[in-house]
Write a protein that holds these residues in place. Structure first.
Motif, mmCIF file in Angstrom:
data_model
loop_
_atom_site.group_PDB
_atom_site.id
_atom_site.type_symbol
_atom_site.label_atom_id
_atom_site.label_comp_id
_atom_site.label_asym_id
_atom_site.label_seq_id
_atom_site.Cartn_x
_atom_site.Cartn_y
_atom_site.Cartn_z
ATOM 1 N N TYR A 70 9.406 -11.174 16.072
ATOM 2 C CA TYR A 70 8.023 -11.424 15.668
ATOM 3 C C TYR A 70 7.296 -10.174 15.191
ATOM 4 O O TYR A 70 6.621 -10.191 14.150
ATOM 5 N N ILE A 71 7.416 -9.074 15.929
ATOM 6 C CA ILE A 71 6.623 -7.884 15.602
ATOM 7 C C ILE A 71 6.972 -7.319 14.227
ATOM 8 O O ILE A 71 6.062 -7.033 13.422
ATOM 9 N N PRO A 72 8.255 -7.138 13.868
ATOM 10 C CA PRO A 72 8.539 -6.667 12.495
ATOM 11 C C PRO A 72 8.043 -7.634 11.422
ATOM 12 O O PRO A 72 7.534 -7.193 10.383
ATOM 13 N N VAL A 73 8.183 -8.947 11.676
ATOM 14 C CA VAL A 73 7.725 -9.933 10.699
ATOM 15 C C VAL A 73 6.210 -9.861 10.531
ATOM 16 O O VAL A 73 5.687 -9.838 9.406
ATOM 17 N N MET A 74 5.501 -9.809 11.653
ATOM 18 C CA MET A 74 4.044 -9.817 11.599
ATOM 19 C C MET A 74 3.485 -8.522 11.017
ATOM 20 O O MET A 74 2.658 -8.538 10.093
ATOM 21 N N ILE A 75 3.929 -7.373 11.532
ATOM 22 C CA ILE A 75 3.434 -6.092 11.043
ATOM 23 C C ILE A 75 3.835 -5.887 9.585
ATOM 24 O O ILE A 75 3.027 -5.491 8.738
ATOM 25 N N GLY A 76 5.117 -6.154 9.282
ATOM 26 C CA GLY A 76 5.585 -5.983 7.907
ATOM 27 C C GLY A 76 4.891 -6.917 6.939
ATOM 28 O O GLY A 76 4.487 -6.510 5.842
ATOM 29 N N GLY A 77 4.720 -8.185 7.337
ATOM 30 C CA GLY A 77 4.054 -9.143 6.466
ATOM 31 C C GLY A 77 2.601 -8.807 6.238
ATOM 32 O O GLY A 77 2.097 -8.866 5.108
ATOM 33 N N ALA A 78 1.891 -8.431 7.307
ATOM 34 C CA ALA A 78 0.474 -8.085 7.177
ATOM 35 C C ALA A 78 0.282 -6.837 6.320
ATOM 36 O O ALA A 78 -0.623 -6.766 5.478
ATOM 37 N N LEU A 79 1.159 -5.841 6.523
ATOM 38 C CA LEU A 79 1.046 -4.610 5.749
ATOM 39 C C LEU A 79 1.363 -4.862 4.278
ATOM 40 O O LEU A 79 0.678 -4.339 3.384
ATOM 41 N N ALA A 80 2.377 -5.685 4.010
ATOM 42 C CA ALA A 80 2.729 -5.994 2.622
ATOM 43 C C ALA A 80 1.589 -6.728 1.924
ATOM 44 O O ALA A 80 1.248 -6.411 0.767
ATOM 45 N N LEU A 81 0.982 -7.702 2.603
ATOM 46 C CA LEU A 81 -0.133 -8.428 1.998
ATOM 47 C C LEU A 81 -1.329 -7.511 1.750
ATOM 48 O O LEU A 81 -2.000 -7.609 0.723
ATOM 49 N N ALA A 82 -1.595 -6.619 2.715
ATOM 50 C CA ALA A 82 -2.722 -5.688 2.546
ATOM 51 C C ALA A 82 -2.498 -4.776 1.342
ATOM 52 O O ALA A 82 -3.421 -4.515 0.558
ATOM 53 N N LEU A 83 -1.273 -4.296 1.177
ATOM 54 C CA LEU A 83 -0.968 -3.433 0.039
ATOM 55 C C LEU A 83 -1.075 -4.198 -1.277
ATOM 56 O O LEU A 83 -1.534 -3.649 -2.288
ATOM 57 N N LEU A 84 -0.656 -5.463 -1.262
ATOM 58 C CA LEU A 84 -0.769 -6.266 -2.472
ATOM 59 C C LEU A 84 -2.225 -6.516 -2.846
ATOM 60 O O LEU A 84 -2.606 -6.414 -4.016
ATOM 61 N N VAL A 85 -3.045 -6.852 -1.840
ATOM 62 C CA VAL A 85 -4.463 -7.109 -2.111
ATOM 63 C C VAL A 85 -5.160 -5.828 -2.563
ATOM 64 O O VAL A 85 -6.064 -5.857 -3.402
ATOM 65 N N ASP A 86 -4.718 -4.697 -2.022
ATOM 66 C CA ASP A 86 -5.326 -3.419 -2.378
ATOM 67 C C ASP A 86 -4.830 -2.898 -3.718
ATOM 68 O O ASP A 86 -5.392 -1.946 -4.262
ATOM 69 N N SER A 87 -3.791 -3.522 -4.254
ATOM 70 C CA SER A 87 -3.225 -3.065 -5.518
ATOM 71 C C SER A 87 -4.229 -3.213 -6.653
ATOM 72 O O SER A 87 -5.046 -4.139 -6.684
ATOM 73 N N ALA A 88 -4.145 -2.288 -7.602
ATOM 74 C CA ALA A 88 -5.054 -2.322 -8.755
ATOM 75 C C ALA A 88 -4.780 -3.524 -9.640
ATOM 76 O O ALA A 88 -5.629 -3.924 -10.437
ATOM 77 N N LEU A 89 -3.589 -4.114 -9.507
ATOM 78 C CA LEU A 89 -3.231 -5.253 -10.350
ATOM 79 C C LEU A 89 -3.740 -6.577 -9.801
ATOM 80 O O LEU A 89 -3.682 -7.599 -10.478
#
Length: 283
Positions: A70-89
């Protein structure tokens, strides 16, 4: 600050003190069960019983395996989504922030009921779609039930932690990002070699809350256990405590197990904080 401390004492310190008092006693019956029950002093007897109970110790093993997934899935998924939302694109950032956060707005019990329906063959459009693709997956199987629980928890908490990561990313100086781009860093290198290292404190804090929350898991396995009977009624530490208190009526043992769980949570917080501080110091 007085109102805070009054509320903290009423809803945290007082229950802890009462649980500590209850853990020192046990109920014993006399007269072959016809003479009623009597509260007797047990000392550390309840703690010893909990620590030697295979069901209680096994529940921590179950949660340990759960955390590994759970922890790798949750942390990794949340971080990936945050980086995508923060992306300039990314466009419509506000919409995606709200959309990702909405699952967390659903109470845990309600979310578990929703997924219990989605996991049930004959009722769920998900199972029908999988069968249409030729995939046969038993969400309540002995080996698959753990992944069903992980999915419920991740669905509910990824959006919440994504908001925390996204807020941390907003504090990254834009000048630093511009300098990285000028030096030739692409979007991927900028994300993982500039942005992530600069929000280490946020990652450590989120990891701490996730670990402490994970060992207190109750809603999802309790409901899924209704169909996945292989899990057992004492699958997690909180389920064990619930079973002792409200099914066996052994409140002394339940209180002792609760205090032991709080001790494990405290030790886990200490370890995660120490490791996180070392990671931040290595920056």
């Amino acid at each position: 600050m007085v109102p805070f401390f009054v509320l903290f004492a009423a809803v945290t310190l007082a229950p802890l003190g009462y649980a500590a008092w209850m853990s020192l006693f046990r109920e014993e019956s006399s007269g072959l069960g016809f003479g009623g029950t009597e509260r007797v002093f047990a000392g550390i007897g309840n703690f010893a019983e909990a620590l030697t109970d295979p069901a209680f110790l096994g529940s921590f093993g179950h949660i340990g395996v759960y955390c590994l997934i759970y922890i790798p899935v949750m942390i990794g998924g949340a971080l990936a989504l945050a980086l995508l939302v923060d992306s300039a694109l990314t466009r419509a950032k506000r919409f995606f922030q709200i959309a990702y956060y909405l699952p967390h707005a659903v109470p845990g019990l309600v979310a578990s009921i929703i997924w219990l329906y989605l996991y049930t063959p004959g009722l769920s459009p998900v199972t029908e779609a999988l069968q249409g693709l030729g995939v046969h997956w038993n969400f309540f199987g002995a080996d698959e039930a753990l992944y069903s629980i992980v999915n419920v928890s991740a669905w509910q908490w990824i959006g919440y932690n994504m908001i925390i990561f996204y807020a941390g990313l907003q504090a990254v100086p834009r000048e630093t990002l511009e300098a990285a781009r000028v030096d030739g860093a692409g979007a991927f290198r900028t994300a993982f070699q500039v942005k992530v290292p600069m929000i280490r404190s946020t990652v450590v804090l989120t990891l701490l809350f996730t670990c402490v929350g994970a060992i207190q898991l109750f809603d999802a396995p309790k409901l899924i256990q209704l169909r996945a009977t292989e899990l057992g009624p004492e699958w997690s530490p909180t389920m064990y405590i619930y079973a002792q208190a409200f099914e066996s009526r052994d409140y002394g043992l339940a209180a002792a197990a609760s205090l032991l769980l709080a001790l494990v949570a405290g030790l886990l917080s200490f370890v995660v904080t120490k490791l996180g501080n070392r990671w931040k110091a290595a920056a």
